[in-house]
Design a protein around this motif. Sequence first.
Motif, PDB file in Angstrom:
ATOM      1  N   ILE A  34      30.653  29.461  35.498  1.00  0.00           N
ATOM      2  CA  ILE A  34      31.932  29.736  36.155  1.00  0.00           C
ATOM      3  C   ILE A  34      33.075  29.550  35.158  1.00  0.00           C
ATOM      4  CG2 ILE A  34      33.401  29.229  38.123  1.00  0.00           C
ATOM      5  CD1 ILE A  34      30.601  30.034  38.957  1.00  0.00           C
ATOM      6  N   VAL A  36      36.853  29.069  34.568  1.00  0.00           N
ATOM      7  CA  VAL A  36      38.121  28.709  35.207  1.00  0.00           C
ATOM      8  C   VAL A  36      39.240  29.350  34.394  1.00  0.00           C
ATOM      9  CG1 VAL A  36      39.674  26.841  35.879  1.00  0.00           C
ATOM     10  CG2 VAL A  36      37.193  26.554  36.110  1.00  0.00           C
ATOM     11  N   ALA A  73      28.243  25.191  41.666  1.00  0.00           N
ATOM     12  CA  ALA A  73      29.064  25.040  40.464  1.00  0.00           C
ATOM     13  C   ALA A  73      30.540  25.240  40.780  1.00  0.00           C
ATOM     14  CB  ALA A  73      28.610  26.024  39.390  1.00  0.00           C
ATOM     15  N   THR A  74      30.833  26.159  41.694  1.00  0.00           N
ATOM     16  CA  THR A  74      32.223  26.398  42.097  1.00  0.00           C
ATOM     17  C   THR A  74      32.805  25.166  42.778  1.00  0.00           C
ATOM     18  OG1 THR A  74      31.778  28.761  42.377  1.00  0.00           O
ATOM     19  CG2 THR A  74      33.727  27.878  43.474  1.00  0.00           C
ATOM     20  N   GLU A  76      31.910  22.102  42.363  1.00  0.00           N
ATOM     21  CA  GLU A  76      32.118  21.065  41.349  1.00  0.00           C
ATOM     22  C   GLU A  76      33.423  21.287  40.603  1.00  0.00           C
ATOM     23  OE1 GLU A  76      28.658  21.310  38.937  1.00  0.00           O
ATOM     24  OE2 GLU A  76      27.321  20.486  40.470  1.00  0.00           O
ATOM     25  N   ARG A  77      33.714  22.528  40.268  1.00  0.00           N
ATOM     26  CA  ARG A  77      34.955  22.816  39.543  1.00  0.00           C
ATOM     27  C   ARG A  77      36.180  22.604  40.429  1.00  0.00           C
ATOM     28  NH1 ARG A  77      30.922  24.586  37.087  1.00  0.00           N
ATOM     29  NH2 ARG A  77      30.814  25.360  34.940  1.00  0.00           N
ATOM     30  N   ARG A  80      37.020  19.001  40.512  1.00  0.00           N
ATOM     31  CA  ARG A  80      37.684  18.539  39.293  1.00  0.00           C
ATOM     32  C   ARG A  80      39.130  19.028  39.220  1.00  0.00           C
ATOM     33  NH1 ARG A  80      32.680  19.730  36.359  1.00  0.00           N
ATOM     34  NH2 ARG A  80      33.638  21.603  35.507  1.00  0.00           N
ATOM     35  N   GLU A  81      39.356  20.258  39.645  1.00  0.00           N
ATOM     36  CA  GLU A  81      40.683  20.863  39.505  1.00  0.00           C
ATOM     37  C   GLU A  81      41.684  20.352  40.544  1.00  0.00           C
ATOM     38  OE1 GLU A  81      41.864  22.848  37.197  1.00  0.00           O
ATOM     39  OE2 GLU A  81      39.982  22.957  36.072  1.00  0.00           O
ATOM     40  N   GLU A 269      34.129  33.848  38.117  1.00  0.00           N
ATOM     41  CA  GLU A 269      35.473  33.366  37.802  1.00  0.00           C
ATOM     42  C   GLU A 269      36.074  32.566  38.954  1.00  0.00           C
ATOM     43  OE1 GLU A 269      39.823  35.226  36.503  1.00  0.00           O
ATOM     44  OE2 GLU A 269      38.316  36.525  37.455  1.00  0.00           O
TER      45      GLU A 269
END
Length: 282
Positions: A34, A36, A73-74, A76-77, A80-81, A269
């Motif tokens: 992914i 970012v 995975a999305t 997880e991001r 974090r974001e 993305e």
Amino acid sequence: MPLSLSRRRFLTVATGALGVAALGDGFLIEPTAIAVTRHDIPVPGLPDELDGFRIACVTDVHLHGGMHRAARATLERLARERPHLVALIGDICNRRIDLDDLVAFAGRARGSVATVATLGNWEHDAGIDQRTGEKAYGLAGVELLCNSTTRIRVGKASLAVVGIDDPVLGRPDVGAATRGLDGREPCIWVLHAPGYVDRIKPGAVPRPAAIISGHTHGGQVRLPWYTPYTPYGSGRFVAGWYRDTLAPLYVSRGIGTVVIPARLFCPPELPIFTLRKVDRTA
């Protein structure tokens, strides 16, 4: 005695090796890598409370039969974001029997301030209409926008978010979606398929600061210089920014895959947009 390899045979072997490597990347690595991406959206007269407000756009997850690796995975991001607003803009799941997975995904893909959603062509094709979508997303604490506007409040300021129904299999109505807007408050549009944007005449409705869409998968399987295919409803758009529409349009490559469980030269993305204040006279 050392092996002798002709130039032609070397090129054949090398091409084959590159093809195998590309296939390995396309099927095993790229679908979950992914990217970012980060983008600033200048907004004239933006209230101070909204300066730096961050919006994450999640599209084309295509959940089916559980939570696949790219979806995990999305999440997880996103964790974090920690964006202020998350917009889930269609094709989050493929079938009605995947609604439980949609609820589970949406419940974790939450913005720190708000989360909104729109429907895509896959939801419509699966018989997930507005009422069904509202019920499912409501279980996750997400507001479904279907030719409607919501206002995200931060302090005394508000951001208008317009959600338009899917242009491919839904009934988009930009007039109904923007009813009550006068063009003076900051506004972002979200919709699934970008081709519809070219059908909206500039000046017919208040101009937003930006329009965010998906649907195209960025071509999903492409060559560095050529995109063989985008789905109906994409229009002339493939991926990235387009500045020649009624407002700046961003087309996300999305998260998941369809038909072929692979991506090539087209990583998934998660775009994140930051609102930036600019002077109205600038």
